[in-house]
Motif scaffolding. Sequence first.
Motif, PDB file in Angstrom:
ATOM      1  N   GLN A   1       0.843  -1.192   0.000  1.00  9.14           N
ATOM      2  CA  GLN A   1       0.000   0.000   0.000  1.00  9.14           C
ATOM      3  C   GLN A   1       0.881   1.247   0.000  1.00  9.14           C
TER       4      GLN A   1
ATOM      5  N   TYR B   1      -1.939   0.952  -4.454  1.00 14.55           N
ATOM      6  CA  TYR B   1      -1.059  -0.186  -4.224  1.00 14.55           C
ATOM      7  C   TYR B   1      -0.025  -0.307  -5.344  1.00 14.55           C
TER       8      TYR B   1
ATOM      9  N   SER C   1      -7.887  -9.224  -3.537  1.00 14.37           N
ATOM     10  CA  SER C   1      -7.670  -9.380  -2.090  1.00 14.37           C
ATOM     11  C   SER C   1      -8.038  -8.120  -1.322  1.00 14.37           C
ATOM     12  N   VAL C   2      -8.219  -6.995  -2.028  1.00 17.75           N
ATOM     13  CA  VAL C   2      -8.523  -5.728  -1.340  1.00 17.75           C
ATOM     14  C   VAL C   2      -9.811  -5.070  -1.819  1.00 17.75           C
ATOM     15  N   THR C   3     -10.349  -5.472  -2.976  1.00 19.01           N
ATOM     16  CA  THR C   3     -11.589  -4.854  -3.456  1.00 19.01           C
ATOM     17  C   THR C   3     -12.268  -5.767  -4.468  1.00 19.01           C
TER      18      THR C   3
END
Length: 316
Positions: free
Chosen positions: A20, A26, A66-68
């Motif tokens: 990040q 990222y 994995s994040v959105t």
Amino acid sequence: MAKKFASQGDLEEKTISFTQVGDGLYAFTAEGDPNTGVIIGDESVMIVEAQATPRLARKVIECVRSVTDKPISHVVLTHYHAVRVLGASAYGAGEIIMSEKARSMVAERGKEDWDSEFGRFPRLFVGHEEIPGLTWPTTTFSDKMTVYLGKRRVDIMTMGRAHTAGDAVVWVPDQEVMFTGDIVEYHSACYCGDGHYQDWPQTLANIAAYNPKSIAPGRGDALVGEEMVNKALASTADFVKSTYDPVARIVARGGSLKEAWDAVRAECDTKFSDYAIYEHCLPFNVARAYDEARGIDTPRIWTAERDIEMWNDLQS
């Protein structure tokens, strides 16, 4: 060829990091392999750099998921090189963005660059059968354009010639974070084979004028914090200058390409030999510096045949 290019023997998979660099921002990195940036907006996701193949692009997509779960709507390609653009089809984005100059370079030399890089980087092109063809943008710009991912503003702009004549950067003003493509590297050699040495330092200065808090560079670790940003800007500038200046001195006295190679090794090996892809970049960097110092402003097109001819000249 007496020897293979260094990259032809680099067959081990690299360890992926997903770092990040700001809120919803990222950097996908892999030990000196080409990086990819991720910008998450209110409604959708923008990818910066597509990777060399759909297979590699899917590794980026795994990290994104994995994040959105927001859809990927945009892919920005900072320049035309095959290892950056040929994975674009995997993202399913409705909009693919390049500078107008970068698009013209796809038309002028995209196929030759693909053939050349395919021979240089066998590991990066595993799964190349899935590549549908050259990657063409759906949208181009001359100097600057702005995209809104919902409320999040993203500025895409040219800062000057450096790694190529068509380089773009991506600026996210709400976080003061920049995605620079291969204009900036960190502990990784700059590939200058299609570059503009004498313009590159000013382009770096133009980036520094934005005072970015973090940078996702073209290769190497994510640069989080102003100290790392400044260190990478300085080391990139030093790499470019340390490569070009010895060659310019050799050219000024009528020396050969091989003499230029020896002069660059004497100047750069002690400082940069532990950088990722250093040995791979070196022959291409010296050849381009030799041309530029002789007044050849537009980089000559690399082909698989020219790669071999240049390498044989350096071995003789």
